[in-house]
Design an enzyme around this catalytic site. Structure first.
Site, PDB file in Angstrom:
ATOM      1  N   THR A  18      17.472 -26.838  54.843  1.00 35.88           N
ATOM      2  CA  THR A  18      16.736 -25.993  54.231  1.00 35.88           C
ATOM      3  C   THR A  18      17.062 -24.207  55.706  1.00 35.88           C
ATOM      4  OG1 THR A  18      14.243 -26.648  54.038  1.00 35.88           O
ATOM      5  CG2 THR A  18      14.291 -24.523  54.169  1.00 35.88           C
ATOM      6  N   ARG A  22      20.020 -30.708  60.679  1.00 33.51           N
ATOM      7  CA  ARG A  22      19.020 -30.671  62.168  1.00 33.51           C
ATOM      8  C   ARG A  22      18.471 -31.974  61.907  1.00 33.51           C
ATOM      9  NH1 ARG A  22      14.651 -25.964  61.095  1.00 33.51           N
ATOM     10  NH2 ARG A  22      15.836 -23.956  61.247  1.00 33.51           N
ATOM     11  N   SER A 113      14.392 -25.500  66.198  1.00 34.54           N
ATOM     12  CA  SER A 113      14.288 -24.033  65.604  1.00 34.54           C
ATOM     13  C   SER A 113      12.483 -25.203  66.120  1.00 34.54           C
ATOM     14  CB  SER A 113      13.508 -24.116  64.132  1.00 34.54           C
ATOM     15  OG  SER A 113      12.436 -22.739  63.626  1.00 34.54           O
ATOM     16  N   HIS A 114      11.346 -24.758  65.459  1.00 36.67           N
ATOM     17  CA  HIS A 114      10.069 -25.425  65.583  1.00 36.67           C
ATOM     18  C   HIS A 114      10.336 -26.707  66.491  1.00 36.67           C
ATOM     19  CE1 HIS A 114      10.344 -26.052  61.887  1.00 36.67           C
ATOM     20  NE2 HIS A 114       9.502 -26.883  61.689  1.00 36.67           N
ATOM     21  N   LYS A 126      23.974 -24.787  62.654  1.00 36.99           N
ATOM     22  CA  LYS A 126      23.561 -23.975  61.907  1.00 36.99           C
ATOM     23  C   LYS A 126      24.268 -22.667  61.454  1.00 36.99           C
ATOM     24  CE  LYS A 126      19.905 -20.647  61.788  1.00 36.99           C
ATOM     25  NZ  LYS A 126      18.820 -19.817  60.693  1.00 36.99           N
ATOM     26  N   ASP A 277       8.376 -19.525  68.404  1.00 43.37           N
ATOM     27  CA  ASP A 277       9.052 -20.708  68.684  1.00 43.37           C
ATOM     28  C   ASP A 277      10.223 -21.399  69.063  1.00 43.37           C
ATOM     29  OD1 ASP A 277      11.074 -19.630  66.757  1.00 43.37           O
ATOM     30  OD2 ASP A 277      10.568 -21.119  65.431  1.00 43.37           O
ATOM     31  N   ASP A 279      13.218 -20.819  68.909  1.00 46.54           N
ATOM     32  CA  ASP A 279      13.829 -19.772  69.433  1.00 46.54           C
ATOM     33  C   ASP A 279      13.132 -19.058  68.897  1.00 46.54           C
ATOM     34  OD1 ASP A 279      13.516 -20.998  65.863  1.00 46.54           O
ATOM     35  OD2 ASP A 279      15.319 -20.681  65.743  1.00 46.54           O
ATOM     36  N   ASP A 281      12.000 -16.854  66.382  1.00 44.06           N
ATOM     37  CA  ASP A 281      12.112 -16.319  64.754  1.00 44.06           C
ATOM     38  C   ASP A 281      10.334 -16.502  64.364  1.00 44.06           C
ATOM     39  OD1 ASP A 281      12.283 -19.215  63.950  1.00 44.06           O
ATOM     40  OD2 ASP A 281      14.646 -18.572  62.866  1.00 44.06           O
ATOM     41  N   ARG A 282       9.650 -17.112  64.354  1.00 46.26           N
ATOM     42  CA  ARG A 282       8.652 -17.892  64.241  1.00 46.26           C
ATOM     43  C   ARG A 282       7.477 -17.188  65.094  1.00 46.26           C
ATOM     44  NH1 ARG A 282       7.317 -23.686  61.326  1.00 46.26           N
ATOM     45  NH2 ARG A 282       9.780 -23.682  59.899  1.00 46.26           N
ATOM     46  N   THR A 344      11.724 -21.224  49.139  1.00 44.55           N
ATOM     47  CA  THR A 344      11.011 -21.407  51.184  1.00 44.55           C
ATOM     48  C   THR A 344      12.845 -21.682  51.664  1.00 44.55           C
ATOM     49  OG1 THR A 344       9.519 -22.592  50.845  1.00 44.55           O
ATOM     50  CG2 THR A 344      10.621 -23.485  52.623  1.00 44.55           C
ATOM     51  N   GLU A 363       6.970 -15.420  55.498  1.00 41.00           N
ATOM     52  CA  GLU A 363       6.831 -16.411  54.821  1.00 41.00           C
ATOM     53  C   GLU A 363       5.640 -17.329  55.629  1.00 41.00           C
ATOM     54  OE1 GLU A 363      10.551 -18.962  54.129  1.00 41.00           O
ATOM     55  OE2 GLU A 363      11.023 -17.927  55.981  1.00 41.00           O
ATOM     56  N   GLU A 364       4.974 -18.209  54.792  1.00 41.91           N
ATOM     57  CA  GLU A 364       3.615 -18.955  55.246  1.00 41.91           C
ATOM     58  C   GLU A 364       4.274 -19.986  56.724  1.00 41.91           C
ATOM     59  OE1 GLU A 364       3.691 -21.985  54.968  1.00 41.91           O
ATOM     60  OE2 GLU A 364       6.113 -21.922  54.594  1.00 41.91           O
ATOM     61  N   SER A 365       5.561 -20.360  56.603  1.00 42.58           N
ATOM     62  CA  SER A 365       5.606 -21.155  58.138  1.00 42.58           C
ATOM     63  C   SER A 365       5.929 -20.012  59.133  1.00 42.58           C
ATOM     64  CB  SER A 365       6.777 -21.761  57.362  1.00 42.58           C
ATOM     65  OG  SER A 365       7.815 -20.499  56.814  1.00 42.58           O
ATOM     66  N   LYS A 376      14.063 -14.298  60.709  1.00 45.20           N
ATOM     67  CA  LYS A 376      13.071 -13.932  60.485  1.00 45.20           C
ATOM     68  C   LYS A 376      12.744 -13.604  62.483  1.00 45.20           C
ATOM     69  CE  LYS A 376      10.859 -18.828  60.489  1.00 45.20           C
ATOM     70  NZ  LYS A 376      12.039 -19.254  60.230  1.00 45.20           N
ATOM     71  N   ARG A 496       4.675 -30.594  51.620  1.00 46.58           N
ATOM     72  CA  ARG A 496       3.273 -29.744  51.610  1.00 46.58           C
ATOM     73  C   ARG A 496       2.798 -29.774  51.163  1.00 46.58           C
ATOM     74  NH1 ARG A 496       5.693 -28.963  56.978  1.00 46.58           N
ATOM     75  NH2 ARG A 496       7.649 -28.578  57.042  1.00 46.58           N
TER      76      ARG A 496
HETATM   77  C1  G16 Z   1      13.326 -22.854  58.173  1.00 45.82           C
HETATM   78  C2  G16 Z   1      12.889 -21.321  57.473  1.00 45.82           C
HETATM   79  C3  G16 Z   1      12.422 -20.630  57.182  1.00 45.82           C
HETATM   80  C4  G16 Z   1      11.698 -21.636  56.210  1.00 45.82           C
HETATM   81  C5  G16 Z   1      11.313 -23.274  56.794  1.00 45.82           C
HETATM   82  C6  G16 Z   1      10.546 -23.713  55.631  1.00 45.82           C
HETATM   83  O1  G16 Z   1      12.724 -22.007  59.680  1.00 45.82           O
HETATM   84  O2  G16 Z   1      14.404 -20.597  58.515  1.00 45.82           O
HETATM   85  O3  G16 Z   1      12.808 -19.941  56.263  1.00 45.82           O
HETATM   86  O4  G16 Z   1      10.076 -20.901  55.680  1.00 45.82           O
HETATM   87  O5  G16 Z   1      12.456 -23.167  57.454  1.00 45.82           O
HETATM   88  O6  G16 Z   1      10.350 -25.371  56.647  1.00 45.82           O
HETATM   89  P1  G16 Z   1       9.942 -27.047  55.337  1.00 45.82           P
HETATM   90  O7  G16 Z   1      11.676 -26.515  55.028  1.00 45.82           O
HETATM   91  O8  G16 Z   1      10.486 -27.702  56.869  1.00 45.82           O
HETATM   92  O9  G16 Z   1       8.995 -25.910  54.819  1.00 45.82           O
HETATM   93  P2  G16 Z   1      12.521 -22.534  60.447  1.00 45.82           P
HETATM   94  O10 G16 Z   1      12.122 -21.442  61.936  1.00 45.82           O
HETATM   95  O11 G16 Z   1      13.116 -23.678  61.047  1.00 45.82           O
HETATM   96  O12 G16 Z   1      14.232 -22.356  60.763  1.00 45.82           O
END
Ligand code: G16
Length: 543
Positions: A18, A22, A113-114, A126, A277, A279, A281-282, A344, A363-365, A376, A496
């Site tokens: 995504t 990772r 990220s998180h 990335k 989070d 990095d 962005d969340r 997503t 996004e919901e995330s 973000k 999910r």
């Molecule tokens: C990443 C993307 C987000 C996305 C999220 C979804 O977040 O940057 O745009 O909404 O993954 O994660 P999953 O595929 O696990 O549902 P981040 O904050 O991990 O970079």
């Protein structure tokens, strides 16, 4: 400067997910793993000869050594300039901003990220394109293709660069500019928001608790919230980034940011609570006694964005990822602007932002952002909330109650079933996909299926097509369940399940979301046969 050309062979499993690649940190540290991927990025984008890049990461374990390798490989591949954050640190939104203001040929962001950090946790890398956003699928496909044919990589035989020292250094002809990671980002925030109004809010005794979760936003939040805006010293907690995030899980949701939830639910809670989070962005938003879901936060920010100078002329449009609740669509409808539904992944917002079709997206995330960068941005969301509260002088819970009264409430929850064996998750998915056409009209408990589809997206800007982006089951009355597999995990599969139901009855706007969604939850379990396929009767994480 000695350039070494090292022979290598393709390594399995280097397909970006995504948001970049990772993996377990130990996998990234295996012989040639990082080097293969970095060379494949360079090859996939047509080489880096004469190019400039921004490089930085969230400071997690292996960040420091990985950056040294990237610098040596960039020099060996002929790059002209690397802009790097002091000590190798940059939040993801700050990196995006640096790419944009310096007009570089993109950047490399080191982060998972998180996901937790440490020798036994996760690492990631990335590539972001010159617009500052995560590379679109067309680019990541080329990078992946390069990982499958790689034969050699190039690296210099040179000593480490002292990244604690601000200023200019070099590897051979390649310039390295070590910059303060916070300064440019802080200046951007000051341009966007009404800092004097937020200062007045804090001066009036307004209290905030910002939980940086031992991650990258600590220095950014301390500088902006405490030093510039006058929040009381100590308002930013867990503010010093650590390579293992204090052995925590830097994911700002009610489960992993429980310390913040407890503080905000206490009788003497501050007025506003937020977390970000690994990095940066969340974001997670709370008021005294209330948790605001990311989908609701997006809707509220869109509805009141004009409070901030940057958005005072109104919004061009809004966008949300498909599993995000439709709360923001209702705001867009009222504002008479376009609302887009994308797959997503932040990369899907890039074209819409670049083309001037949308101003705010989310996004919901737990991600929200705007045209100011192409990622973000956690702290941006916090500052927009503060700007809105400084203008309206209402509490977070009053703002949400008013919002639901005006627009109705999209009850929303996400249930995560983590670390399922991939075969089991895939079997659940393919069975459900095959069953979609027969679901319409069938009843499951109190609900009847109105429509069952697999989401696909045609980008309205460049026409690119993205298939298989999640399964959507809509029920009569508009409630829906969405299922997709996470694209950011590093072990097994994470299923999910996203649940949503709109309530407009004023008497029913203040229920527990799990109770309000009980029928949708039951129907989704029955339709997807989650327990039968996964052996799990309930989720590991509910947000
Ligand atoms: C990443 C993307 C987000 C996305 C999220 C979804 O977040 O940057 O745009 O909404 O993954 O994660 P999953 O595929 O696990 O549902 P981040 O904050 O991990 O970079």
């Amino acid at each position: 400067m000695t350039i070494l050309t090292i022979e290598t062979t393709p390594i399995e499993g280097q397909k970006p997910g995504t948001s970049g690649l990772r993996k377990k940190t130990k996998v990234f540290m295996e012989k040639n793993f990082l080097e293969n991927y970095v060379q494949s990025i360079f090859d996939g984008i047509g080489g880096v000869e004469g190019k400039s890049l921004v490089v930085g990461g969230d400071g997690r374990y292996f960040n420091d050594s990985a950056i040294q390798i990237i610098l040596r490989m960039a020099a060996a591949n002929g790059a002209a300039l690397i802009i790097v954050g002091q000590n190798g640190l940059l939040s993801t939104p700050a990196a995006s901003h640096l790419i944009r203001i310096n007009g570089t040929d993109g950047g490399l962001i080191l982060s998972a990220s998180h996901n937790p950090g440490g020798p036994d946790a996760d690492f990631g890398l990335k590539y972001n394109t010159p617009n500052g956003g995560p590379a679109a699928e067309g680019v990541t496909d080329k990078i992946f293709a390069a990982t499958t044919t790689i034969k050699e990589y190039k690296i210099t035989h040179t000593p480490d660069i002292d990244l604690s020292k601000l200023g200019n250094q070099a590897i051979g002809p390649m310039k390295i500019k070590v910059i303060d990671p916070v300064a440019d980002y802080a200046a951007l925030m000051e341009e966007l928001f009404d800092f004097p109004a937020i200062k007045t809010l804090f001066a009036s005794g307004f209290r905030i608790r910002f939980d940086a979760m031992h991650a990258i936003t600590g220095p950014y939040a301390t500088e902006i919230l405490e030093k510039t805006l006058g929040a009381a010293p100590g308002s930013v907690v867990n503010a010093v980034p650590s390579p293992t995030f204090g052995n925590g899980h830097p994911d700002p949701n009610p489960i992993w940011a429980k310390e913040l939830v407890d503080a905000m639910m206490a009788p003497d809670a501050p007025d506003f609570g937020a977390a970000s989070d690994g990095d940066g962005d969340r974001n997670m938003i709370m008021g005294r006694g209330i948790y605001v879901t990311p989908s609701d936060s997006l809707a509220l920010l869109a509805a009141h964005a004009r409070c901030a100078p940057a958005y005072e002329d109104g919004l061009l449009g809004v966008a949300r990822s498909m599993p995000t609740s439709a709360a923001v669509d209702r705001v867009a409808e009222r504002l008479g602007i376009e609302a887009f539904e994308t797959p997503t992944g932040w990369k899907f917002f890039g074209n819409l932002l670049d083309a001037g079709r949308v101003t705010i997206c989310g996004e919901e995330s737990a991600g929200t952002g705007s045209t100011h960068v192409r990622e973000k941005d956690g702290l941006w969301a916090v500052l927009l909330w503060l700007n809105i509260l400084a203008t309206t002088r209402k509490s977070v819970s009053d703002m949400m109650a008013q919002h639901w009264a005006d627009y109705g409430r999209n009850y929303y929850s996400r249930h995560d079933f983590e670390d399922i064996e991939s075969e089991k998750a895939n079997a659940l998915f393919s069975t459900l996909r095959d069953n979609l056409p027969s679901l319409k009209g069938q009843s499951f408990g109190a609900l009847t299926v109105a429509e069952a589809t697999e989401f696909a997206y045609d980008d309205p800007v460049d026409g690119s097509h993205s298939a298989a982006q999640g399964l959507i089951i809509t029920f009569n009355g508009g409630a829906r369940a969405v299922l997709r597999l996470s694209g950011t995990g590093t072990v097994g599969a994470t299923l999910r399940l996203y649940l949503e139901a709109l309530e407009t009855d004023p008497a029913l706007l203040h229920q527990d979301p799990q109770e309000a969604l009980a029928d949708v939850i039951d129907a989704a379990h029955a339709i997807a046969r989650i327990e039968e396929f996964t052996g799990r009767s309930g989720p590991d994480v509910i947000t």
